[in-house]
Design an enzyme around this catalytic site. Structure first.
Site, short mmCIF file in Angstrom:
data_model
loop_
_atom_site.label_atom_id
_atom_site.label_comp_id
_atom_site.label_asym_id
_atom_site.label_seq_id
_atom_site.Cartn_x
_atom_site.Cartn_y
_atom_site.Cartn_z
N GLU A 72 0.83 -1.21 0.00
CA GLU A 72 0.00 0.00 0.00
C GLU A 72 0.86 1.25 0.00
OE1 GLU A 72 -3.37 0.05 2.44
OE2 GLU A 72 -3.83 -2.06 2.14
N GLU A 85 2.38 0.29 4.05
CA GLU A 85 2.49 -1.02 4.71
C GLU A 85 2.33 -2.10 3.65
OE1 GLU A 85 -0.77 -1.64 7.37
OE2 GLU A 85 -2.28 -1.25 5.84
N ASN A 87 0.22 -5.66 3.28
CA ASN A 87 -0.75 -6.61 3.83
C ASN A 87 -0.40 -7.99 3.30
OD1 ASN A 87 -2.70 -5.23 5.52
ND2 ASN A 87 -3.19 -4.06 3.69
N PHE A 145 -21.83 7.52 9.63
CA PHE A 145 -21.48 6.13 9.31
C PHE A 145 -21.46 5.25 10.56
CE2 PHE A 145 -19.59 8.84 6.05
CZ PHE A 145 -20.14 8.30 4.91
#
Length: 250
Positions: A72, A85, A87, A145
């Site tokens: 990312e 990072e 993943n 949200f």
């Protein structure tokens, strides 16, 4: 300034072969959590893509990584990119990569785990068409949200086809618990162009029926119809910039 969240899908085997399967644009976020993802990115050119590929392969090689993984980045307005990072797993948004590359990431992960070699090289990877994923969440966009829990009293999802893919794990009468992530389903659409994928997404979102819990479908529809989104002019602050006082339906 105007940061974009862009990630590269990497697949590597136990024999030292590393291939990048294009990028995903994941800039539409709320609370630093992705809502809409697409592949490829409307912002990344071939030169930048190859530079990102080079860095990702270098990273995977240094740590002797194998299986599917995602690197990312934050990318600025001048296309300079900065590592966030990696993943080391399959990601929620992996279907958009599958749709534009024609590669089954889950199958590849299983084959790699069984010590098989990747059956393709980097030059074999072509990004064809456009894919968009909307995350259908059990939440209330008009209340910041806020997650919504309860029993799903009615549930109808769009029919799957060559251009519509629905990954869901819920059912009518099922309970949405407060103990888990509020994701109800992932809705992906595919088309020869980005506008085709957006139009198919609008149509598919309109076919959803969910009752008993709050959901974010009206918000997703509003984003899909938004001129800025349609033109690809997005960044990680899109929701705060376009809905500074919150979202109250459309």
């Amino acid at each position: 300034e105007t940061p974009r969240h862009i990630e590269i899908q990497v697949i590597a085997d136990k024999h030292g072969n590393i291939v990048c399967l294009g990028e995903r644009e994941c800039s539409i976020q709320r609370h630093h959590q992705k809502i809409i993802e697409e592949a490829p990115s409307p912002f990344i050119d071939e030169k930048t893509r190859q530079s990102m590929y080079k860095q990702c392969k270098s990273l995977a090689k240094q740590v002797r990584y194998f299986s599917a993984g995602t690197v990312e980045f934050i990318v600025d307005a001048k296309k300079k990119f900065y590592f966030l990072e990696m993943n080391t797993r399959l990601q929620v948004e992996h279907p958009v990569t599958e749709l534009v590359t024609g590669k089954d990431l889950v199958e590849l992960m299983i084959r790699i785990a069984a010590n098989e070699k990747l059956p393709f090289k980097q030059d074999d990877i072509k990004l064809t068409g456009w894919a968009i994923e909307s995350r259908i969440y059990s939440e209330d966009p008009s209340r910041g949200f806020l997650p919504s829990s309860g029993r799903i009293t009615e549930y109808y999802e769009p029919e799957s086809s060559e251009t519509v893919r629905v990954d869901s794990g819920v059912y009518e009468g099922g309970q949405v618990s407060m103990f888990y992530d509020p994701m109800v389903a992932k809705l992906c659409t595919y088309g020869p162009t980005r506008i085709d994928a957006i139009e198919t997404m609008q149509e598919a979102l309109g076919q959803y029926l969910i009752r008993g819990i709050s959901h974010n479908i009206s918000f997703l529809e509003a984003v899909m119809a938004h001129p800025r989104f349609c033109s690809g002019d997005i960044n990680t602050h899109f929701i705060e910039e376009e809905y500074p006082d919150g979202f109250f339906g459309a």
